[in-house]
Design a protein around this motif. Sequence first.
Motif, PDB file in Angstrom:
ATOM      1  N   LEU A 145      -4.505  -7.327  33.358  1.00 20.92           N
ATOM      2  CA  LEU A 145      -4.983  -8.700  33.950  1.00 20.92           C
ATOM      3  C   LEU A 145      -6.083  -9.219  33.582  1.00 20.92           C
ATOM      4  O   LEU A 145      -6.367 -10.401  33.225  1.00 20.92           O
ATOM      5  N   SER A 146      -7.176  -8.366  33.001  1.00 19.56           N
ATOM      6  CA  SER A 146      -8.450  -8.697  32.600  1.00 19.56           C
ATOM      7  C   SER A 146      -8.369  -9.458  31.190  1.00 19.56           C
ATOM      8  O   SER A 146      -8.637 -10.182  30.860  1.00 19.56           O
ATOM      9  N   SER A 148      -5.660 -10.856  30.050  1.00 22.15           N
ATOM     10  CA  SER A 148      -4.890 -12.187  29.945  1.00 22.15           C
ATOM     11  C   SER A 148      -5.976 -12.973  30.768  1.00 22.15           C
ATOM     12  O   SER A 148      -5.979 -14.110  30.038  1.00 22.15           O
ATOM     13  N   SER A 149      -6.760 -12.550  31.523  1.00 19.10           N
ATOM     14  CA  SER A 149      -7.458 -13.594  32.086  1.00 19.10           C
ATOM     15  C   SER A 149      -8.735 -14.068  31.112  1.00 19.10           C
ATOM     16  O   SER A 149      -9.121 -15.286  30.992  1.00 19.10           O
ATOM     17  N   LEU A 152      -7.231 -16.388  28.756  1.00 21.24           N
ATOM     18  CA  LEU A 152      -7.224 -17.757  29.345  1.00 21.24           C
ATOM     19  C   LEU A 152      -8.640 -18.324  29.225  1.00 21.24           C
ATOM     20  O   LEU A 152      -8.722 -19.620  29.001  1.00 21.24           O
ATOM     21  N   GLN A 243      -1.384 -18.865  27.343  1.00 19.84           N
ATOM     22  CA  GLN A 243      -2.109 -17.813  28.014  1.00 19.84           C
ATOM     23  C   GLN A 243      -2.021 -17.977  29.655  1.00 19.84           C
ATOM     24  O   GLN A 243      -2.120 -16.739  30.484  1.00 19.84           O
ATOM     25  N   ASN A 246       1.054 -16.586  30.742  1.00 17.60           N
ATOM     26  CA  ASN A 246       1.023 -15.052  30.620  1.00 17.60           C
ATOM     27  C   ASN A 246       0.474 -14.240  31.771  1.00 17.60           C
ATOM     28  O   ASN A 246       0.849 -13.443  32.314  1.00 17.60           O
ATOM     29  N   PHE A 247      -1.124 -15.029  32.097  1.00 24.10           N
ATOM     30  CA  PHE A 247      -1.602 -14.456  33.218  1.00 24.10           C
ATOM     31  C   PHE A 247      -0.944 -14.527  34.527  1.00 24.10           C
ATOM     32  O   PHE A 247      -0.804 -13.654  35.332  1.00 24.10           O
ATOM     33  N   TRP A 248      -0.058 -15.836  34.531  1.00 23.26           N
ATOM     34  CA  TRP A 248       0.416 -16.055  35.930  1.00 23.26           C
ATOM     35  C   TRP A 248       1.690 -15.052  36.007  1.00 23.26           C
ATOM     36  O   TRP A 248       2.062 -14.200  37.021  1.00 23.26           O
ATOM     37  N   SER A 250       1.903 -12.108  34.480  1.00 23.77           N
ATOM     38  CA  SER A 250       1.300 -10.705  34.876  1.00 23.77           C
ATOM     39  C   SER A 250       1.035 -10.471  36.402  1.00 23.77           C
ATOM     40  O   SER A 250       1.190  -9.380  36.818  1.00 23.77           O
TER      41      SER A 250
END
Length: 511
Positions: A145-146, A148-149, A152, A243, A246-248, A250
């Motif tokens: 998650l880190s 991906s964030s 972003l 991005q 992808n974060f959403w 995840s």
Amino acid sequence: MSDNQPKDTQQVILCDMCAEEDRKPARKTCMKCEISMCGPHLQVHLTTPVLLQTHPLTEPMALCGTTKCPQHGKLLEYYCLDDMTCVCVSCAIEDQHRLHNMKTFSTAHKELMEKLTGEQKALRVKTDDENVSLEKWENSEREKLSNSSLRLIEAVTKMRDISLTSVRTSVSARMVALKTCKSSMQVAQSEKDTFRFLQMYSQVHRDVEEAKAVELRKGLLPGSDRDKLVQALQQDGENMMEQAGNFWGSLLTLVDPDQELLSTGPDLMFEPQVFGSGMSLSKDNRRVFYSDWMGECTATLLIGSTQSVSNFQRWQVCLSKDFDWTIGLCDKNSAKDLKKGPIYGLCYKNNQLSSVSTDEGFDASSNSRGFGLQTAADRQLRISSALITHQGDEEDEEAVPRPEKVEVFWNFVASSLSFFRRSGLHRREEIVSIKMSINNWDLVPFVQLGMENAQNSSNSSQSQWRCPCGRVYYKEDNLYKLGNGQDTYKMNCPCGEIISRCITEVVCELL
């Protein structure tokens, strides 16, 4: 009795045949006599052949009226593995358990103990696996998650900095015009000589007009620089949206792993069973085409796999909006005539969605019925369907709209078949879940396609034509008329499509 006394002594079952003042611990309990007996009193049951054969003995247990069937009043002698319950002989041969897997208590106990031992070993391996460590799992998920964030945030920061820097540079240039105008006006106002004032006024006027035209709140001025920046922002914006997706995704997958959009494995492919003359397959057998000038639009296809599956199978299909279809499971031996075997599925017909399921009935006229027994020959399949509507008040119920992409999840262990609507990258909505009652058939995934009233069949394709916009034309001489017979066209439909043009379209695809 003290709370510190061992639990074993609290649960000792005493002999029901001993004198009250000298009751000994029981060694066995007779299910039929409904009494517990110590060693000496048990000898009668152990040495009498009739009692030994007809009176089931168990480990000592407290009897509270649980040894007899509440429906028939008979002794519970068998265990139904399918329903996981104790039954009497009447339940086993007459009622709903007659076709189930029945075992005697001793056999059921042995088999279930072996099953529990195997499951215990599997769970021990699973819990001892270092990969299941909660701390390790949390660190791994946090890292994903880190990452991906961070990507972003980097994309957003880059777009912000480029935009602000470019606009700042442009606004600073426009500020120069305002400062120049202010300076020119001050010089002109301080000039006392009339001739020199009039000579410089034309320049002052130009500076004032330029200053009046300056708009500090606008972005970049029109030109190549703005066009280049807009193009760069569009490209970076697409990257940022990717991005963000992808974060959403995840986060959704972390909370609900089933939300992850998994593509159908490459090992799955269509196996035609019934194929109309207008149908064709792609080279990889994963797409179905329909050519309207070739003929009939009907098809029944199995979805075969080259790999073995264990506890579940999942596949996704994209279906044409112009066709009726049924998707789900059918018996492999009756795939060419689905009416001859069981079906579990989701059906779209006449602009309505419905679930289709099968259960087994029995022929009441069968001779075996009179003996309280049922054979395989007595079984009859009953196929039923139920319209799927939105939940709510009965008066406000509406049909569920047709899904374009359908995900099917077949759970072997739970004997269930679930259908989901897929839209976008991470949108998954359950349509219906079906509990399957027939487990002794060779069920396989299938798709059935067709038009209920085919407008473009081999017999009518020369006399009528359906436009992609929905209009249907009928040919008379060399002219095409609409269904209402009022308007006549020679070449083109009002939508611009060439009338009677041959069309080949994808009507079904494994995703």
